[in-house]
Design a protein around this motif. Structure first.
Motif, PDB file in Angstrom:
ATOM      1  N   GLY A   1       4.275  -3.469  -4.943  1.00 55.06           N
ATOM      2  CA  GLY A   1       3.476  -2.896  -3.864  1.00 55.06           C
ATOM      3  C   GLY A   1       2.013  -3.286  -3.982  1.00 55.06           C
ATOM      4  N   LEU A   2       1.453  -3.105  -5.170  1.00 56.95           N
ATOM      5  CA  LEU A   2       0.041  -3.432  -5.358  1.00 56.95           C
ATOM      6  C   LEU A   2      -0.171  -4.941  -5.267  1.00 56.95           C
ATOM      7  CD1 LEU A   2      -2.769  -2.416  -5.949  1.00 56.95           C
ATOM      8  CD2 LEU A   2      -2.302  -2.667  -8.371  1.00 56.95           C
ATOM      9  N   ASN A   3       0.802  -5.710  -5.731  1.00 53.98           N
ATOM     10  CA  ASN A   3       0.657  -7.159  -5.711  1.00 53.98           C
ATOM     11  C   ASN A   3       0.601  -7.674  -4.278  1.00 53.98           C
ATOM     12  OD1 ASN A   3       0.305  -9.490  -7.155  1.00 53.98           O
ATOM     13  ND2 ASN A   3       2.097  -9.151  -8.445  1.00 53.98           N
ATOM     14  N   ILE A   4       1.352  -7.041  -3.391  1.00 57.24           N
ATOM     15  CA  ILE A   4       1.305  -7.446  -1.987  1.00 57.24           C
ATOM     16  C   ILE A   4      -0.116  -7.288  -1.459  1.00 57.24           C
ATOM     17  CG2 ILE A   4       1.983  -6.688   0.326  1.00 57.24           C
ATOM     18  CD1 ILE A   4       4.765  -6.156  -0.806  1.00 57.24           C
ATOM     19  N   LEU A   5      -0.737  -6.157  -1.811  1.00 63.44           N
ATOM     20  CA  LEU A   5      -2.064  -5.870  -1.290  1.00 63.44           C
ATOM     21  C   LEU A   5      -3.138  -6.692  -2.004  1.00 63.44           C
ATOM     22  CD1 LEU A   5      -3.620  -4.106   0.655  1.00 63.44           C
ATOM     23  CD2 LEU A   5      -3.837  -2.406  -1.130  1.00 63.44           C
ATOM     24  N   THR A   6      -3.099  -6.658  -3.311  1.00 63.46           N
ATOM     25  CA  THR A   6      -4.174  -7.290  -4.081  1.00 63.46           C
ATOM     26  C   THR A   6      -3.896  -8.773  -4.323  1.00 63.46           C
ATOM     27  OG1 THR A   6      -4.572  -5.186  -5.153  1.00 63.46           O
ATOM     28  CG2 THR A   6      -5.488  -7.117  -6.215  1.00 63.46           C
ATOM     29  N   GLY A   7      -2.649  -9.072  -4.681  1.00 67.13           N
ATOM     30  CA  GLY A   7      -2.316 -10.441  -5.023  1.00 67.13           C
ATOM     31  C   GLY A   7      -2.213 -11.343  -3.806  1.00 67.13           C
ATOM     32  N   TYR A   8      -1.560 -10.868  -2.758  1.00 60.76           N
ATOM     33  CA  TYR A   8      -1.327 -11.736  -1.604  1.00 60.76           C
ATOM     34  C   TYR A   8      -2.404 -11.588  -0.541  1.00 60.76           C
ATOM     35  CZ  TYR A   8       3.154 -13.011  -3.539  1.00 60.76           C
ATOM     36  OH  TYR A   8       4.120 -13.513  -4.363  1.00 60.76           O
ATOM     37  N   ALA A   9      -2.803 -10.320  -0.242  1.00 64.77           N
ATOM     38  CA  ALA A   9      -3.778 -10.144   0.828  1.00 64.77           C
ATOM     39  C   ALA A   9      -5.212 -10.067   0.306  1.00 64.77           C
ATOM     40  CB  ALA A   9      -3.455  -8.890   1.632  1.00 64.77           C
ATOM     41  N   GLY A  10      -5.358 -10.009  -1.030  1.00 60.75           N
ATOM     42  CA  GLY A  10      -6.690 -10.080  -1.605  1.00 60.75           C
ATOM     43  C   GLY A  10      -7.547  -8.836  -1.449  1.00 60.75           C
ATOM     44  N   GLN A  11      -6.915  -7.677  -1.194  1.00 59.12           N
ATOM     45  CA  GLN A  11      -7.680  -6.435  -1.050  1.00 59.12           C
ATOM     46  C   GLN A  11      -7.493  -5.604  -2.315  1.00 59.12           C
ATOM     47  OE1 GLN A  11      -9.345  -6.273   2.021  1.00 59.12           O
ATOM     48  NE2 GLN A  11      -8.426  -8.303   2.152  1.00 59.12           N
ATOM     49  N   LEU A  12      -8.566  -5.465  -3.077  1.00 65.66           N
ATOM     50  CA  LEU A  12      -8.482  -4.727  -4.336  1.00 65.66           C
ATOM     51  C   LEU A  12      -8.295  -3.233  -4.047  1.00 65.66           C
ATOM     52  CD1 LEU A  12      -8.570  -5.161  -7.311  1.00 65.66           C
ATOM     53  CD2 LEU A  12     -11.038  -4.914  -7.258  1.00 65.66           C
ATOM     54  N   SER A  13      -7.322  -2.611  -4.714  1.00 72.84           N
ATOM     55  CA  SER A  13      -7.086  -1.193  -4.460  1.00 72.84           C
ATOM     56  C   SER A  13      -6.940  -0.419  -5.764  1.00 72.84           C
ATOM     57  CB  SER A  13      -5.816  -1.014  -3.636  1.00 72.84           C
ATOM     58  OG  SER A  13      -5.361   0.311  -3.724  1.00 72.84           O
ATOM     59  N   LEU A  14      -7.531   0.764  -5.784  1.00 69.76           N
ATOM     60  CA  LEU A  14      -7.381   1.649  -6.946  1.00 69.76           C
ATOM     61  C   LEU A  14      -6.655   2.928  -6.542  1.00 69.76           C
ATOM     62  CD1 LEU A  14     -10.857   1.321  -8.671  1.00 69.76           C
ATOM     63  CD2 LEU A  14      -8.694   0.415  -9.441  1.00 69.76           C
ATOM     64  N   GLY A  15      -5.941   2.879  -5.414  1.00 69.30           N
ATOM     65  CA  GLY A  15      -5.304   4.108  -4.933  1.00 69.30           C
ATOM     66  C   GLY A  15      -3.802   4.114  -5.091  1.00 69.30           C
ATOM     67  N   THR A  16      -3.273   3.198  -5.896  1.00 62.43           N
ATOM     68  CA  THR A  16      -1.819   3.048  -5.989  1.00 62.43           C
ATOM     69  C   THR A  16      -1.115   4.362  -6.326  1.00 62.43           C
ATOM     70  OG1 THR A  16      -2.444   0.974  -7.013  1.00 62.43           O
ATOM     71  CG2 THR A  16      -0.102   1.450  -6.865  1.00 62.43           C
ATOM     72  N   ALA A  17      -1.614   5.054  -7.348  1.00 63.14           N
ATOM     73  CA  ALA A  17      -0.942   6.275  -7.783  1.00 63.14           C
ATOM     74  C   ALA A  17      -0.959   7.326  -6.680  1.00 63.14           C
ATOM     75  CB  ALA A  17      -1.598   6.806  -9.042  1.00 63.14           C
ATOM     76  N   ALA A  18      -2.061   7.361  -5.919  1.00 61.12           N
ATOM     77  CA  ALA A  18      -2.147   8.346  -4.839  1.00 61.12           C
ATOM     78  C   ALA A  18      -1.076   8.069  -3.791  1.00 61.12           C
ATOM     79  CB  ALA A  18      -3.530   8.293  -4.208  1.00 61.12           C
ATOM     80  N   PHE A  19      -0.859   6.780  -3.464  1.00 59.42           N
ATOM     81  CA  PHE A  19       0.164   6.464  -2.471  1.00 59.42           C
ATOM     82  C   PHE A  19       1.553   6.770  -3.028  1.00 59.42           C
ATOM     83  CE2 PHE A  19      -3.251   3.295  -1.223  1.00 59.42           C
ATOM     84  CZ  PHE A  19      -3.793   4.165  -0.308  1.00 59.42           C
ATOM     85  N   MET A  20       1.718   6.588  -4.337  1.00 62.45           N
ATOM     86  CA  MET A  20       2.987   6.987  -4.956  1.00 62.45           C
ATOM     87  C   MET A  20       3.195   8.489  -4.798  1.00 62.45           C
ATOM     88  SD  MET A  20       3.032   4.783  -8.481  1.00 62.45           S
ATOM     89  CE  MET A  20       4.585   5.413  -9.109  1.00 62.45           C
ATOM     90  N   ALA A  21       2.126   9.248  -5.012  1.00 57.16           N
ATOM     91  CA  ALA A  21       2.232  10.706  -4.888  1.00 57.16           C
ATOM     92  C   ALA A  21       2.631  11.085  -3.465  1.00 57.16           C
ATOM     93  CB  ALA A  21       0.902  11.357  -5.269  1.00 57.16           C
ATOM     94  N   VAL A  22       2.012  10.410  -2.482  1.00 55.80           N
ATOM     95  CA  VAL A  22       2.355  10.705  -1.088  1.00 55.80           C
ATOM     96  C   VAL A  22       3.846  10.459  -0.871  1.00 55.80           C
ATOM     97  CG1 VAL A  22       2.028   9.985   1.297  1.00 55.80           C
ATOM     98  CG2 VAL A  22       0.060  10.214  -0.199  1.00 55.80           C
ATOM     99  N   GLY A  23       4.346   9.311  -1.358  1.00 55.00           N
ATOM    100  CA  GLY A  23       5.763   9.000  -1.181  1.00 55.00           C
ATOM    101  C   GLY A  23       6.656  10.044  -1.818  1.00 55.00           C
TER     102      GLY A  23
END
Lengths: 358, 440
Positions: free
Chosen positions: A65-87
């Motif tokens: 999930g994070l790789n799609i955002l950061t690795g492929y689309a180049g948008q650095l994110s520090l909210g991964t755990a929060a989105f996991m919590a939402v899920g």
């Protein structure tokens, strides 16, 4: 010698566009799949399933999930755990409040909720970039867990705010033992990984990479930046959301909002940095490195000390483990800054020539 | 690049080694105690005291009594760093260490407790949650494998109200008074809200609840608000650095410390010593008394630290959390002893220890004999009540040590009992559990 593609001709576009164009890779994947589906259930102990394999699968999915955002689309994110919590919380609530809803639908809706929340928190990415965006996603990391604790409706008014998840039941079959939970997680993660792999090879993935490499150029060639970035946030958060739901339903059996903290976000970020930014395989390798190595060191140190007859003070092994772990991360980053996935690629290239490199 | 290869080979070798090493068995014929502890990480200081006391007591029983009825103890501590995922990994590892399982697990973390709640019955491992965890697990018909021994948060909240009422002149003394709850803004801090609201309604006092965001090292605005409210009492429901800050800020705004009552996670030396002279007069509810005057503590000091010299940090001896660790270890071992009376003098498995816990009866006389004396109240566990007494004791900080400020006392146990039953029934319905007592 064994790993050569000489003689494998591609006669159609279909053959040329396969995920694994080399026969040996396909065989390798089949063997791996067979081992995971049949071999592991035959030999793995409960410890291996619950403490090692299930978390490995869950974190791999989050890393994808994070790789799609950061690795492929180049948008650095520090909210991964929060989105996991939402899920996780959303899946729990769908399961709780919609009578008779199938668990897989709850999972999809949970992922969808995470995707919606992710897209909202992705809005700042339209204006700000790089480290500033990382700080903006940090807001999600602080705001979401706070909200989930603050509004007790999310945890069904549980006094301690910790949720116990419902059993996973599909068509009357309950996934209750560690082995069944492992198989459930395996199937979910495999399917989603396959989807992700195809997604990044499609026009969407190419648009992501174009934006990552130079957004102005991407805009000039006709890629809609706004939509591309928001889709990246949504898809990434969907993956993280499903990973969070698996974390709750297949791994721990409970959701403690405090567990989805910044620390976890950083761990997942380290996974993709070590595994390889912009690589699906790297997500798996990185997750394996970060989740397994500490356990490995811990076990090795404890057993080593016992074997040598040393009585280590408790807590000492933990300290040593942290030091060694940190040193290994630095070691790998020096040896191969592009991650374990790149290391694997180099190994494959060498193997093609082996044993006659000249 | 030979070094690169060497290093990679080393890693590969380690991987293989660990795979083969995970199944080392305990020493045969001993009672294996699995400990999921934490001595590093954010709460390492608290864990070091608790688990220090825990292992020191195990050392003492082995050295002084030769184990329990001749069955020696062996143990292993696995570091969780207060992290739920690591706690589960440790639990799985320790569970497989011995044929008899890990005896009983003290998770010492709300998160780990919840994660183990479903696993424990399936694995037949009893959980002892001593002053934390799920309050409604006190109902042993719904939670046969969980033992929130002694007191829970709701007991504590009602006991604090009773303590305040006694200071204000008895049962009706709280009418028209103002009480502020200053709480850690987390799930833990919200635990007493419902009980306190019920008490406020019944006793007719005004209740104001003020949250402090984590970690709570800045409370100027909260205390200005308290000064405006002018409460008669402040209840402190804090954790970690928040406690000392609250006490110091109270002094700054001129609120008397002898009108502040903390719960048991806001009542250790770590909190008051950090607050310095400001803490003098501050009250706290306690699960166990602090101090070195108890025979068991003196035995540990003499044998484990003196003769054997295998103890931990001697500075921790006799502190609140260290004593609590000693008491926690005693609960586990007394459950084993109780079970041995029924099943014979050999290592007990999880189901047998569970039976022992459910029939645990620590009378004042028995506690005296074990050397605990007045450190703990008498405890009698039953299937309906997995908690025990529900009693707490108040202590007051005299500037250098905790002094007992009340006898063992109970809050409104009828109210707590009713709420526990309601909550447990809700959980049972949600999970499809049919409440029933497990036999031996």
């Amino acid at each position: 010698m064994l790993y050569r593609e000489a003689g494998q001709f591609k006669t159609s576009y279909r053959a040329d566009q396969q995920i694994f164009p080399i026969l040996q890779d396909r065989i390798g994947m089949l063997v791996l799949g067979f081992v995971a589906l049949v071999g592991v259930p035959l030999v793995a102990s409960e410890y291996w399933l619950t403490a090692i394999l299930i978390p490995l699968l869950v974190f791999s999915l989050a890393a994808i999930g994070l790789n799609i955002l950061t690795g492929y689309a180049g948008q650095l994110s520090l909210g991964t755990a929060a989105f996991m919590a939402v899920g996780a919380v959303a899946t729990y609530n769908f399961q709780l409040r919609v009578p008779g809803i199938p668990i897989l639908v709850s999972f999809l809706l949970g992922g969808g909720t995470a995707a919606a929340v992710g897209a909202v928190f992705g809005l700042p990415s339209l204006r700000i970039k790089g480290f500033y965006l990382a700080v903006a996603t940090l807001a999600a990391q602080f705001f979401i867990p706070w909200l989930l604790v603050k509004v007790s409706w999310f945890s069904n008014d549980s006094a301690s705010g910790v949720i116990t998840t419902q059993p996973v039941e599909i068509l009357g079959f309950t996934f209750d033992t560690p082995l069944r939970k492992y198989l459930f997680a395996l199937v979910v993660v495999s399917v989603l990984a396959l989807v992700a792999k195809n997604l990044v090879r499609s026009h969407i993935g190419r648009a992501w990479m174009a934006v990552r490499d130079m957004d102005v150029a991407a805009e000039v060639i006709g890629i809609r930046i706004v939509r591309t970035k928001l889709v990246a946030f949504a898809v990434s958060s969907f993956y993280c959301g499903i990973a969070g739901a698996l974390y709750a339903f297949a791994y721990l059996g409970s959701v403690e909002t405090d567990g989805f903290n910044l620390d976890l976000s950083f761990r997942i970020l380290f996974m993709i940095i070590i595994g390889g930014v912009g690589s699906i395989l790297g997500s798996f390798l990185g997750a394996a490195f970060i989740t397994l190595l500490p356990i490995l060191l811990d076990v090795a140190l404890t057993e080593g000390a016992t074997a040598l007859g040393l009585q280590l003070p408790s807590g000492m092994t933990s300290m040593v483990q942290l030091v060694v772990f940190g040193a290994l991360i630095i070691f790998f980053l020096i040896v191969e800054p592009l991650g374990l996935a790149r290391l694997w690629q180099i190994a494959k290239e060498k193997l093609r020539l082996w044993p006659f490199p000249h | 690049m030979a070094w690169k290869k060497t290093a990679l080979a080393w890693i590969a070798g380690l991987t293989l080694a660990a795979g083969s090493l995970t199944a080392v068995a305990q020493q045969a014929g001993t009672q294996f105690v699995g400990i999921t502890g934490y001595r590093v990480g954010p709460y390492g200081a608290n864990g070091a005291a608790f688990f220090g006391g825990f292992t020191d007591y195990l050392q003492l029983v082995n050295a002084r009594d030769g184990g329990i009825n001749g069955v020696k103890l062996s143990w292993e501590e696995c570091e969780t760093e207060y992290n739920t995922a690591k706690g589960v990994e440790c639990y799985e590892r320790l569970k497989a260490r011995a044929d008899t399982g890990p005896t009983a697990i003290h998770p010492m973390s709300t998160g780990i407790t919840y994660a183990l709640l479903d696993k424990a019955p399936a694995d037949q491992v009893p959980l002892i949650t001593f002053g934390y965890g799920r309050t409604d697990a006190t109902d042993g018909r719904v939670f046969p494998w969980v033992f929130p021994l002694m007191s829970n948060y709701w007991d504590a909240a009602t006991a604090i109200i009773k303590f305040i009422a006694d200071k204000e002149g008895g049962e009706g003394g709280l009418k028209g008074k103002k009480i502020v709850l200053l709480y850690h803004d987390s799930a833990y801090g919200k635990e007493p809200h419902a009980v306190l609201e019920a008490e406020a309604k019944r006793r007719g006092f005004d209740l104001e609840m003020i949250p402090v965001p984590h970690p709570g090292n800045e409370q100027q605005s909260q205390w200005l608000q308290i000064r405006r409210i002018r409460p008669d009492w402040v209840i402190l429901w804090g954790w970690g650095v928040m406690n000392a800050t609250a006490i110091q800020t109270a002094q700054k705004v001129g609120f008397p410390r002898d009108r502040m009552v903390g719960n048991w996670w806001a009542g250790s030396e770590i909190d008051t010593e950090a607050a310095g002279p400001a803490a003098k007069g501050y009250y706290a509810a306690s699960l166990n008394l602090a101090g070195k005057k108890f025979p068991v503590v003196q035995d540990i000091e003499k044998i484990v630290y003196g003769k054997l010299n295998v103890g931990g940090d001697p500075k921790l001896i006799g502190t609140v959390l260290w004593n609590r660790g000693v008491a926690a270890a005693m609960f586990t071992l007394e459950a084993v002893r109780t079970a041995q009376a029924k099943y014979g003098k050999k290592p007990m498995n999880g189901a047998q220890v569970r039976w022992g816990l459910e029939h645990l009866d620590l009378s004042a006389k028995r506690l005296q004999k074990l050397g605990f004396g007045a450190m703990l109240p008498p405890i009698k566990v039953s299937c309906e009540n997995h908690g025990g007494s529900g009693e707490v004791r108040f202590q007051q900080w005299d500037g250098s040590a905790w002094q007992a400020a009340s006898d063992w006392m109970k809050g409104d146990s009828a109210l707590v009992h009713r709420m526990i039953e309601e909550s447990a029934a809700k959980y049972a319905a949600e999970k499809g559990i049919k409440p029933a007592c497990l036999g031996g």
